[in-house]
Scaffold this motif. Structure first.
Motif, PDB file in Angstrom:
ATOM      1  N   MET A  37       0.846  -1.186   0.000  1.00 15.65           N
ATOM      2  CA  MET A  37       0.000   0.000   0.000  1.00 15.65           C
ATOM      3  C   MET A  37       0.884   1.239   0.000  1.00 15.65           C
ATOM      4  SD  MET A  37      -3.074  -1.299   0.175  1.00 15.65           S
ATOM      5  CE  MET A  37      -4.081   0.076   0.596  1.00 15.65           C
ATOM      6  N   ALA A  38       0.340   2.332  -0.531  1.00 15.84           N
ATOM      7  CA  ALA A  38       1.028   3.616  -0.502  1.00 15.84           C
ATOM      8  C   ALA A  38       0.032   4.690  -0.081  1.00 15.84           C
ATOM      9  CB  ALA A  38       1.612   3.938  -1.870  1.00 15.84           C
ATOM     10  N   TYR A  39       0.545   5.703   0.623  1.00 18.16           N
ATOM     11  CA  TYR A  39      -0.297   6.769   1.146  1.00 18.16           C
ATOM     12  C   TYR A  39       0.394   8.113   0.931  1.00 18.16           C
ATOM     13  CZ  TYR A  39      -2.125   2.773   3.739  1.00 18.16           C
ATOM     14  OH  TYR A  39      -2.636   1.546   4.081  1.00 18.16           O
ATOM     15  N   VAL A  40      -0.393   9.126   0.598  1.00 20.65           N
ATOM     16  CA  VAL A  40       0.087  10.495   0.551  1.00 20.65           C
ATOM     17  C   VAL A  40      -0.811  11.281   1.499  1.00 20.65           C
ATOM     18  CG1 VAL A  40       0.366  12.563  -0.852  1.00 20.65           C
ATOM     19  CG2 VAL A  40       0.997  10.346  -1.792  1.00 20.65           C
ATOM     20  N   ASP A  41      -0.191  11.946   2.450  1.00 17.29           N
ATOM     21  CA  ASP A  41      -0.946  12.678   3.472  1.00 17.29           C
ATOM     22  C   ASP A  41      -2.008  11.789   4.128  1.00 17.29           C
ATOM     23  OD1 ASP A  41       0.485  15.076   3.125  1.00 17.29           O
ATOM     24  OD2 ASP A  41      -0.790  15.619   1.418  1.00 17.29           O
TER      25      ASP A  41
END
Length: 155
Positions: free
Chosen positions: A141-145
């Motif tokens: 998974m990847a997250y921005v803010d």
């Protein structure tokens, strides 16, 4: 984050150990017998199993034996009131990595867990953070803010 499965039929002790390990930064799931532990291990992957010996449905010896038939690498730490030499010998023969006798100090338990993790090179840092970007290689998974990014299979 290191994921620990606790198999302990004493609900109070299970809750105390679970809460303490969570406070120390571990991901913890708890079960109250060996059979539920086996089922949980089939559902998810864990980095370490913390188990009592004397449990209903499937004792710790049988649990360790079953785990070793499926997974030779996952560390198993027994926590037991049984302080006799034969119990320890059986435990090590079925494949446990360490043994702590009840009652035990929670800090000592954490030291033992950390030693096992260090010895077996369990990578507890699967999260890479750069600025506002966070990537979790284990969860893919990847997250921005803190907002999840939609990724393709290849990404």
């Amino acid at each position: 984050m290191v994921k620990i499965l606790i198999a302990e039929d004493d609900k109070d002790l299970n809750e105390i150990v679970s809460s303490y390990l969570k406070k120390e930064g571990y991901y913890v799931e708890s079960v109250y017998n060996g059979l539920d532990a086996l089922n949980k291990l089939y559902e998810k992957s864990f980095d370490l199993v913390l188990s009592d010996i004397m449990m209903p449905l499937c004792d710790g010896f049988e649990l360790a034996k079953q785990i070793r038939e499926e997974d030779k690498k996952i560390p198993i730490l027994f926590m037991s009131a049984r302080d006799d030499k034969p119990s320890k010998q059986i435990g090590y023969k079925v494949g446990i990595d360490d043994y702590i006798t009840k009652p035990f100090d929670l800090e000592e338990l954490v030291l033992k867990i950390n030693a096992i993790i260090r010895r077996l090179n369990i990578n507890n840092n699967t999260i890479l953070e750069i600025g506002n970007l966070k990537m979790d290689s284990e969860e893919h998974m990847a997250y921005v803010d803190e907002e999840e990014l939609t990724l393709t299979v290849r990404e």
